[in-house]
Design a protein around this motif. Sequence first.
Motif, PDB file in Angstrom:
ATOM      1  N   ASP A  27      31.535  51.075  40.350  1.00  0.00           N
ATOM      2  CA  ASP A  27      32.184  49.806  40.682  1.00  0.00           C
ATOM      3  C   ASP A  27      32.433  49.712  42.182  1.00  0.00           C
ATOM      4  OD1 ASP A  27      32.210  48.882  38.094  1.00  0.00           O
ATOM      5  OD2 ASP A  27      34.217  49.651  37.660  1.00  0.00           O
ATOM      6  N   HIS A  28      32.626  48.493  42.661  1.00  0.00           N
ATOM      7  CA  HIS A  28      32.801  48.258  44.091  1.00  0.00           C
ATOM      8  C   HIS A  28      34.083  47.483  44.351  1.00  0.00           C
ATOM      9  CE1 HIS A  28      31.837  43.947  43.683  1.00  0.00           C
ATOM     10  NE2 HIS A  28      31.039  44.352  42.716  1.00  0.00           N
ATOM     11  N   PRO A  29      34.665  47.614  45.554  1.00  0.00           N
ATOM     12  CA  PRO A  29      35.799  46.761  45.925  1.00  0.00           C
ATOM     13  C   PRO A  29      35.361  45.299  45.954  1.00  0.00           C
ATOM     14  CG  PRO A  29      35.576  48.607  47.450  1.00  0.00           C
ATOM     15  CD  PRO A  29      34.346  48.600  46.608  1.00  0.00           C
ATOM     16  N   GLN A  30      36.286  44.405  45.703  1.00  0.00           N
ATOM     17  CA  GLN A  30      35.942  42.980  45.638  1.00  0.00           C
ATOM     18  C   GLN A  30      35.288  42.492  46.926  1.00  0.00           C
ATOM     19  OE1 GLN A  30      39.302  40.336  45.035  1.00  0.00           O
ATOM     20  NE2 GLN A  30      38.028  38.748  44.103  1.00  0.00           N
ATOM     21  N   TYR A  88      31.230  42.622  47.320  1.00  0.00           N
ATOM     22  CA  TYR A  88      30.390  42.011  46.288  1.00  0.00           C
ATOM     23  C   TYR A  88      28.932  41.881  46.739  1.00  0.00           C
ATOM     24  CZ  TYR A  88      28.276  38.431  43.332  1.00  0.00           C
ATOM     25  OH  TYR A  88      27.410  37.756  42.512  1.00  0.00           O
ATOM     26  N   LYS A 138      33.347  33.178  41.249  1.00  0.00           N
ATOM     27  CA  LYS A 138      34.396  33.827  40.449  1.00  0.00           C
ATOM     28  C   LYS A 138      34.686  35.247  40.930  1.00  0.00           C
ATOM     29  CE  LYS A 138      33.140  31.308  36.233  1.00  0.00           C
ATOM     30  NZ  LYS A 138      32.589  31.433  34.853  1.00  0.00           N
ATOM     31  N   ALA A 139      33.692  35.885  41.547  1.00  0.00           N
ATOM     32  CA  ALA A 139      33.796  37.322  41.828  1.00  0.00           C
ATOM     33  C   ALA A 139      34.225  37.683  43.245  1.00  0.00           C
ATOM     34  CB  ALA A 139      32.450  37.990  41.531  1.00  0.00           C
ATOM     35  N   VAL A 140      33.952  36.816  44.230  1.00  0.00           N
ATOM     36  CA  VAL A 140      34.210  37.199  45.618  1.00  0.00           C
ATOM     37  C   VAL A 140      35.685  37.049  45.975  1.00  0.00           C
ATOM     38  CG1 VAL A 140      31.873  36.544  46.281  1.00  0.00           C
ATOM     39  CG2 VAL A 140      33.737  34.894  46.564  1.00  0.00           C
ATOM     40  N   LEU A 141      36.039  37.558  47.141  1.00  0.00           N
ATOM     41  CA  LEU A 141      37.411  37.399  47.629  1.00  0.00           C
ATOM     42  C   LEU A 141      37.769  35.919  47.721  1.00  0.00           C
ATOM     43  CD1 LEU A 141      37.648  39.947  50.585  1.00  0.00           C
ATOM     44  CD2 LEU A 141      38.999  40.015  48.491  1.00  0.00           C
ATOM     45  N   GLU A 194      29.042  35.735  52.021  1.00  0.00           N
ATOM     46  CA  GLU A 194      28.311  36.653  51.144  1.00  0.00           C
ATOM     47  C   GLU A 194      26.830  36.275  51.082  1.00  0.00           C
ATOM     48  OE1 GLU A 194      29.556  39.327  49.984  1.00  0.00           O
ATOM     49  OE2 GLU A 194      31.670  39.079  49.512  1.00  0.00           O
TER      50      GLU A 194
END
Length: 269
Positions: A172-175, A178, A204-207, A216
């Motif tokens: 998994d990665h920090p938000q 992404y 929905k997923a990014v900071l 991004e």
Amino acid sequence: MKFVFNPQKAEEQRRMLMMQPTIAEGEELLKKDDTDGYAWYVYGKALSINKEYDKAIEAHSQGIAFNPFYAPNYFGRGSKFSLTGRIWQAIADYTMAIQLEPSNWLYWYYRATVLNMNGMEADSIDDFRQCMKLTDPSEHYPLAYWIYTTYVGLGRFEEAEKSLDLIDATIDHPQMDYGYCRSVRLFKGMIKPEEFIDIPAMEKAVLPRENRVQLELTGMNYGLYCYWTLHGEPEKAAQALREVLKLPYPGAFGYTRAVAAAKKLGITE
């Protein structure tokens, strides 16, 4: 020098990077002690968020004057020098921060990116590799991205592919990482190119920050350019660069690299 990952230190370093203080909060700390290096760092950070970069540089310089051995103010000032195009001053400040606090991966990372964007790509790879020694595997996505794309930019395709062995891309990665994660998984063949960019999923997923999706996309499309370049698809590579240039994001590392690549290919003048 032996580098050992310290999770508590890494978390504190990330907190310092991600803090979003107000100018009032910085001023309140300075009222309590205007010789405190941390207070000047917070104040400089707040000014930077307000895009008052020259004032931020002055604030970090004041902090350095009061405490010349407090590394964060060199880092803070270096980042503002970089933003305002004063590259050698930025490299000097990042280097000083590294000398004072060599276990802080952020200092290595930001110096690497400045080196990378200013004609010292091979030197930047050494700094990115040092970062990997100082960070948890979950933090490796941006580092792997930069090492891979740098090797591609240098035409060292075999080394680019070999560099992907440095990272376990199932983690998994920090938000905030992404786009880097998606890119690395693309490079490793875990995501198909046609599935790579999914804007509704990104939203929905990014900071939750202003223009974060655009930021991004900038890095991801530059990564896509490198991917297609390595795989011998020049037309698809050129199209990825055009996607970056459609929505300019000056200051973003991926945008800067994409502009240089587009000029080299004759896509832009």
